[in-house]
Design a protein around this motif. Structure first.
Motif, short mmCIF file in Angstrom:
data_model
loop_
_atom_site.label_atom_id
_atom_site.label_comp_id
_atom_site.label_asym_id
_atom_site.label_seq_id
_atom_site.Cartn_x
_atom_site.Cartn_y
_atom_site.Cartn_z
N ASN A 338 -55.54 25.31 -77.72
CA ASN A 338 -56.31 25.02 -76.51
C ASN A 338 -55.59 25.44 -75.22
N PHE A 339 -54.41 26.06 -75.35
CA PHE A 339 -53.72 26.53 -74.14
C PHE A 339 -54.46 27.68 -73.47
N ASP A 340 -55.42 28.28 -74.15
CA ASP A 340 -56.23 29.30 -73.48
C ASP A 340 -57.21 28.68 -72.50
N ASN A 341 -57.34 27.33 -72.51
CA ASN A 341 -58.21 26.63 -71.58
C ASN A 341 -57.47 25.51 -70.86
N LEU A 342 -56.19 25.75 -70.54
CA LEU A 342 -55.42 24.76 -69.78
C LEU A 342 -55.93 24.76 -68.34
N THR A 343 -56.40 23.60 -67.88
CA THR A 343 -57.00 23.49 -66.54
C THR A 343 -55.97 23.09 -65.49
N PHE A 348 -44.80 19.86 -63.94
CA PHE A 348 -44.04 20.87 -64.68
C PHE A 348 -44.48 22.25 -64.22
N ASN A 349 -43.56 23.22 -64.33
CA ASN A 349 -43.95 24.62 -64.18
C ASN A 349 -44.52 25.12 -65.50
N TYR A 350 -45.38 26.13 -65.41
CA TYR A 350 -46.07 26.63 -66.61
C TYR A 350 -46.17 28.14 -66.57
N LYS A 351 -45.97 28.76 -67.72
CA LYS A 351 -46.25 30.18 -67.88
C LYS A 351 -46.77 30.43 -69.28
N SER A 352 -47.82 31.22 -69.37
CA SER A 352 -48.39 31.55 -70.67
C SER A 352 -47.55 32.61 -71.36
N LEU A 353 -47.27 32.39 -72.63
CA LEU A 353 -46.59 33.40 -73.45
C LEU A 353 -47.60 33.95 -74.45
N THR A 354 -47.59 35.23 -74.63
CA THR A 354 -48.56 35.85 -75.55
C THR A 354 -47.82 36.70 -76.58
N PRO A 355 -47.13 36.05 -77.53
CA PRO A 355 -46.41 36.82 -78.54
C PRO A 355 -47.34 37.57 -79.48
N TYR A 356 -48.62 37.14 -79.54
CA TYR A 356 -49.58 37.80 -80.43
C TYR A 356 -50.63 38.55 -79.62
N ALA A 357 -50.19 39.22 -78.56
CA ALA A 357 -51.05 40.06 -77.72
C ALA A 357 -52.17 39.24 -77.09
N ALA A 358 -53.40 39.36 -77.60
CA ALA A 358 -54.55 38.75 -76.94
C ALA A 358 -54.68 37.25 -77.21
N ILE A 359 -53.92 36.71 -78.15
CA ILE A 359 -54.04 35.29 -78.49
C ILE A 359 -53.19 34.47 -77.53
N ASN A 360 -53.84 33.67 -76.70
CA ASN A 360 -53.14 32.87 -75.70
C ASN A 360 -53.06 31.42 -76.17
N ASP A 361 -52.09 31.13 -77.02
CA ASP A 361 -51.96 29.77 -77.56
C ASP A 361 -50.56 29.20 -77.39
N GLU A 387 -48.31 15.50 -67.62
CA GLU A 387 -49.62 15.43 -68.28
C GLU A 387 -50.33 16.77 -68.16
N LEU A 388 -51.08 17.11 -69.20
CA LEU A 388 -51.81 18.37 -69.26
C LEU A 388 -53.30 18.07 -69.42
N LEU A 389 -54.10 18.78 -68.69
CA LEU A 389 -55.55 18.62 -68.76
C LEU A 389 -56.15 19.90 -69.34
N PHE A 390 -56.82 19.75 -70.49
CA PHE A 390 -57.43 20.89 -71.18
C PHE A 390 -58.95 20.84 -71.06
N ARG A 391 -59.55 22.00 -70.92
CA ARG A 391 -61.01 22.09 -70.98
C ARG A 391 -61.43 22.33 -72.42
N LYS A 392 -62.46 21.64 -72.86
CA LYS A 392 -62.90 21.73 -74.25
C LYS A 392 -63.65 23.05 -74.50
N ASP A 393 -63.38 23.63 -75.62
CA ASP A 393 -64.17 24.75 -76.12
C ASP A 393 -65.03 24.19 -77.25
N LYS A 394 -66.34 24.12 -77.03
CA LYS A 394 -67.23 23.47 -77.99
C LYS A 394 -67.18 24.12 -79.37
N ALA A 395 -66.78 25.37 -79.42
CA ALA A 395 -66.74 26.07 -80.71
C ALA A 395 -65.56 25.64 -81.56
N THR A 396 -64.48 25.15 -80.92
CA THR A 396 -63.27 24.85 -81.68
C THR A 396 -62.78 23.42 -81.51
#
Length: 456
Positions: A338-343, A348-361, A387-396
């Motif tokens: 769900n880190f692809d929908n982190l709101t 804390f500081n935050y940076k997205s890591l994408t070790p698998y190219a398009a997969i942002n997890d 604390e982290l606030l995530f937006r829900k993806d109804k599909a997952t």
């Protein structure tokens, strides 16, 4: 009937043996990480670059720079130490920005005495506050090198060395060998030096480009298995929908053994706690941990806190159980789909890591400077949280089957031990939760069969 009972007993003994074997295999698969390759940072390494800047009558002057190309693994105090073996009978006449730990035997020299005559010198960084006439750029930080993502401006360290009794041309210089890097302990394995294209330098006015006379690189990679025999951190879990708090697995980083190894841990309720910690050796960098069931210096707790219509909320707490270590510039790497929908993330500081190219997890988290970038030693102030606030993806999105908990967590680049998946907090209406193991079910059926046959 006697033969039947004997067969049942043998079957139970055999199943018990299988159970012990399975437990051992399961434990090994959790607590052992032998590979140097890190799937979350596949290109991560420390590259040591030697640039020969000028020739001298009997050798050369080189600038040695260590670049930390690891995204989240840094070198903390007491810092790095770099060693190698000379190919011939080279000596170090002088250094700037660094020093060798030993001078060695220089008795054959009359007049000018070299800085180091050892065949296998070890170099360390100078401390902050070193006089300016002994400094060069990127030196004198006590051997501390930050990670590439967290602080790229301080992800390098340099020193200058004047080498004598060496070659004075590109063809006569012999490359050093057997490089070792300690940061500050073991863990890094360095390859051989390889000649590469000379480094180019641009002047301050951007109008002229110069280059080194000769350049070679050494690449060092990290293995957690080589760094320490046991894990250094663990993960505990909890949620608002279940009263169960899943603790770190017992003996994750070791077991309490005050009978044969007294002083292996410290009781936080000891009335003489301060004197025990002070008398345990402040200069030692071996962890002195608080007595717990897991015996880890660091515990990361993931709590599923709240559920909204379109969002859900998580609280992360990092607790330091080590009385000998303040973790400066700490960082956390967390993998969750769900880190692809982190709101939003708080404090804390935050940076997205994408070790698998398009997969942002995968996310890297670290403290805010001058606020919570220091994780203090064990005690009332030995924790940081956010604390982290995530937006829900109804599909997952789901709370079922432990989906809301992280897949893995790293602290300061080391993989933390997760609880077994069947121990995760389950939804209250999850009637399908496997409360007993397959082996236990088989043994129960066999025991019932025996009782039925006995009364038949």
């Amino acid at each position: 009937m006697e033969f039947f009972f004997t067969s049942i007993a043998r079957s139970i003994t055999k199943l018990s043996s299988y159970a012990i074997l399975l437990v051992l295999l399961f434990s090994c698969s959790i607590f052992t990480s032998t590979e140097a390759y890190d799937s979350l940072d596949p290109e991560g390494n420390i590259t040591i670059k030697w640039d020969v800047m000028s020739w001298t009558p009997d050798g050369y002057v080189a600038v040695v720079t260590m670049f930390n190309f690891q995204q989240y693994r840094h070198i903390q105090a007491p810092g790095w130490s770099l060693g190698w073996s000379w190919a011939k009978k080279e000596v170090i006449w002088s250094m700037m920005g660094g020093q060798t730990t030993e001078q060695g035997d220089c008795s054959r020299f009359k007049g000018n005495v070299p800085h180091c005559c050892k065949k296998d010198p070890t170099v360390v960084d100078l401390l902050p506050g070193t006089p300016y006439n002994q400094q060069i750029a990127n030196c004198c930080k006590g051997g501390v090198i930050n990670s590439w993502v967290q602080d790229p401006a301080n992800a390098a360290s340099s020193f200058q060395v004047s080498v004598g009794a060496a070659g004075t041309t590109n063809k006569t210089v012999k490359l050093p060998k057997n490089f070792t890097l300690r940061a500050p302990g073991p863990g890094y394995t360095c390859g051989p030096a390889k000649i590469v294209k000379p480094t180019k330098f641009t002047t301050a006015d951007q109008r002229r480009v110069t280059q080194a006379l000769m350049t070679w690189n050494v690449t060092c990679t990290y293995s957690q298995f080589l760094a320490q025999k046991t894990p250094t951190c663990c993960v505990s879990l909890s949620s608002f929908y279940n009263n169960t708090i899943v603790s770190c697995p017992t003996c994750t980083c070791g077991c309490q053994n005050n009978l044969t190894h007294p002083g292996s841990c410290v009781d936080p309720n000891n009335p003489y706690l301060a004197s025990v910690v002070e008398g345990s050796g402040k200069t030692s960098y071996q962890p002195l941990v608080q007595c717990t069931s897991h015996m880890c210096p660091i515990r990361v707790h993931w709590h599923v806190k709240l559920n909204y219509k379109d969002y859900w909320r998580v609280k992360i707490t990092i607790t330091n159980f080590n009385y000998r270590m303040n973790y400066t510039q700490w960082n956390l790497v967390v993998q969750h789909p769900n880190f692809d929908n982190l709101t939003q993330i708080f404090s804390f500081n935050y940076k997205s890591l994408t070790p698998y190219a398009a997969i942002n997890d995968t996310a890297m988290l670290w403290g805010v400077k001058f606020y919570n970038d220091l994780l203090s030693q064990a005690g009332p102030l030995g924790n940081v949280q956010s604390e982290l606030l995530f937006r829900k993806d109804k599909a997952t999105f789901t709370f079922d089957k432990g989906w809301a908990f992280p897949r893995r967590i790293y602290f300061n680049g080391d993989n933390c031990v997760m609880p077994p998946p069947d121990a995760y907090p389950w939804l209250p209406n999850a009637s399908s939760r496997p409360t007993v193991s397959l082996l236990y079910s088989i043994l129960t059926i066999l025991a019932v069969s025996v009782i039925v046959l006995a009364y038949a």
